[in-house]
Structures are given as C-alpha cells and as structure tokens.
Design a protein around this motif. Structure first.
Motif, PDB file in Angstrom:
ATOM      1  N   ASN A 149       3.390  -7.008   4.468  1.00 21.13           N
ATOM      2  CA  ASN A 149       4.830  -6.783   4.611  1.00 21.13           C
ATOM      3  C   ASN A 149       5.131  -5.710   5.641  1.00 21.13           C
ATOM      4  N   GLY A 150       6.405  -5.396   5.803  1.00 18.10           N
ATOM      5  CA  GLY A 150       6.802  -4.426   6.820  1.00 18.10           C
ATOM      6  C   GLY A 150       6.234  -3.045   6.603  1.00 18.10           C
ATOM      7  N   ALA A 151       5.880  -2.730   5.371  1.00 16.81           N
ATOM      8  CA  ALA A 151       5.327  -1.409   5.063  1.00 16.81           C
ATOM      9  C   ALA A 151       3.810  -1.386   5.189  1.00 16.81           C
ATOM     10  N   GLU A 153       1.745  -3.254   3.447  1.00 16.96           N
ATOM     11  CA  GLU A 153       1.095  -3.579   2.172  1.00 16.96           C
ATOM     12  C   GLU A 153       0.647  -5.039   2.165  1.00 16.96           C
ATOM     13  N   TYR A 170       3.861  -7.896  -3.039  1.00 15.02           N
ATOM     14  CA  TYR A 170       2.874  -7.119  -2.284  1.00 15.02           C
ATOM     15  C   TYR A 170       2.297  -5.994  -3.131  1.00 15.02           C
ATOM     16  N   ASP A 172       2.430  -2.915  -3.087  1.00 16.67           N
ATOM     17  CA  ASP A 172       3.284  -1.788  -3.466  1.00 16.67           C
ATOM     18  C   ASP A 172       4.323  -2.184  -4.520  1.00 16.67           C
ATOM     19  N   SER A 174       6.650  -4.531  -4.196  1.00 18.24           N
ATOM     20  CA  SER A 174       7.870  -5.091  -3.613  1.00 18.24           C
ATOM     21  C   SER A 174       7.812  -6.610  -3.594  1.00 18.24           C
ATOM     22  N   GLU A 176       9.503 -10.222  -1.850  1.00 15.72           N
ATOM     23  CA  GLU A 176      10.163 -10.701  -0.639  1.00 15.72           C
ATOM     24  C   GLU A 176      10.324 -12.222  -0.697  1.00 15.72           C
TER      25      GLU A 176
END
Length: 270
Positions: A149-151, A153, A170, A172, A174, A176
C-alpha cells in the motif's frame, strides 16, 4: 427403407449416449451445466401424398440444449472460492489474446503479481472502485490487487462480500477497496457456446453480454467460501442412460428383423 429408418434411430441413440456420458463424466466439475439431446421426426411427404398414408423415415437430432439451472452450493471455506446465487456469469479475459469468456466456476486465484485469475490463468474482470468502494465505471477491466500500500505495508489478506467488493488488508491493519467483481448476463443463455474448461463464449444467438453489479436484478449475489457444483443429477442420468441403451438395442433389433424379411423374400424368388 426400414434399414435407414432404424439406422437413424441408432445414430440418435448414440448421440444421446454421448451427451449423457459427458454429463456423467462432469458430475463433479464445478460450474458445469448438463446438456440434453432433443430429436425430431423425419417424414417422407410430397404435394400429392395422402396424409393418411404418410410414412415416417426416421429421426434426426434437432438440438443439444444446455440446462443452466443452479447447482448446489458447496462450502469450501476458501475466501477466493466464489459461488453465484443467480443467473450471472464471471467474465474472464485471456492474458495473451484478451478474448473474454464467461464461467460459473468461481475457483479464483491471486498470483504474486497481484492479478486475480481463474483456475486456468484467465484474468477476472471487475469494475474499478473509489476509496469508498463505489464503482467508478461500468466497463470492467482486469483486477490488480496492490501487494504494497501507499505506506509501504505488504498485503496480508483479502476479502470479498456478497456485492462482489474485493477489499485488501495490509500488515498495518488498513483496508483498501480494490475492485467490484462484475457479472454478465445474456438475452439467451442457451445461445452461449461451450468451449471447455467450464467456459462459454458469446454467439449471435446469445447476444452480447450486459455487465452489472452482483445482487442487482437476476445476476445473483456472490458467496465467498463456496463453489457451485455441477447441476448433473446422477440418478436421472442413469435412467436416461438405460433408456438410450434400450433405444439403441430396439433399433438394432428392427434392422435384424428387416434383414430376416428381406432374406425370406429373396429365398422365395429362387
């Protein structure tokens, strides 16, 4: 003429046996739809023929129709096993040619690149969605699940709800929304051409596909963790098998009788 009449009956019985045998062979094939052979009589006729003396000259195959009745749903517990409780079809595209075919076999796979595929490597088609899970287009496309993902993870799991919304989770924690599995319907399911691997392609008789969201109209909802079994009823097929066998034997006996009569006539002429 009786020889050719009985021969047509034997040929039809053989066709019936082939259809029944194919049904029985696929009794455990997920998403398989059974077929039925249909026959029509042949009549020797003409403009001056007395309708009270019109002889039959046998039979011919008029159609081999497909039965798209819903098969039993079998629980598997696997997230990417998907059953459709309705009339819709999952659309898949060939990874090389892009040709789109349609299936009821929801045994899906997520590969390392993030592509969602069916059991034979074709790409599942779905509507793109926004961050709230709302479709942003009515044109389906290949599904690509981001593995990171964008972070930064990594992907830990995915889920699929009854409306076909695919959600990635993910490491963390989160979530999506990724895509919404699209389902296809046709003006005439019976016009679809079977091409093997429990897939069908469109024809002029079926009409083009109309895509929609699961749970709307007759498309049906998606059941994650289940597969649709074949709609073949083995008891029914065994009865049909015996009937077709008897038909074949009866026509063969009719040929034997016609042969005996012909031989008798020839002996009288000596």
């Amino acid at each position: 003429m009786s020889f050719f009449t009985s021969l047509s009956g034997m040929r039809n019985a053989e066709t019936d046996l082939r259809v029944i045998s194919n049904n029985i062979a696929n009794a455990e094939t997920a998403g398989f739809k059974k077929s039925n052979a249909q026959f029509a009589d042949l009549v020797a006729t003409g403009g001056s023929t007395d309708p009270r003396r019109t002889p039959g000259i046998g039979a011919a195959v008029s159609a081999i129709s497909q039965d798209f009745g819903l098969g039993q749903l079998e629980q598997t517990g696997r997230v990417l096993d998907v059953a459709i409780n309705g009339d819709g079809f999952i659309a898949t595209a060939n990874a090389i040619s892009g040709d789109v075919t349609f299936t009821r076999n929801g045994n899906l796979q997520l590969v390392a690149t993030g592509e969602l595929q069916d059991a034979f490597g074709d790409l599942v088609q779905a509507f793109p969605v926004d961050a709230t899970g709302t479709p942003t287009s009515t044109t389906p496309a290949n599904v690509l699940v981001p593995t990171v993902n964008g972070a930064g993870e990594t992907l830990s799991s995915i889920s699929l709800d009854a409306q076909g919304l695919l959600v990635a989770t993910y490491s963390d924690g989160s979530n999506e929304p990724v895509a919404m599995i699209s389902l296809a319907s046709f003006a005439s399911n019976g016009g679809l051409r079977p091409i093997g691997q429990t897939k069908w392609e469109t024809t002029a008789d079926s009409g083009p596909p109309t895509y929609g969201q699961p749970g709307i109209g007759n498309l049906g909802q998606l059941f994650s963790g289940a597969l649709e079994r074949s709609n073949v009823d083995l008891a029914e097929e065994m009865v049909s098998l015996l009937t077709a066998q008897r038909n074949f034997q009866a026509n063969a006996r009719a040929i034997d009788t016609a042969t005996a009569i012909s031989q008798t006539v020839l002996n009288l002429q000596r």
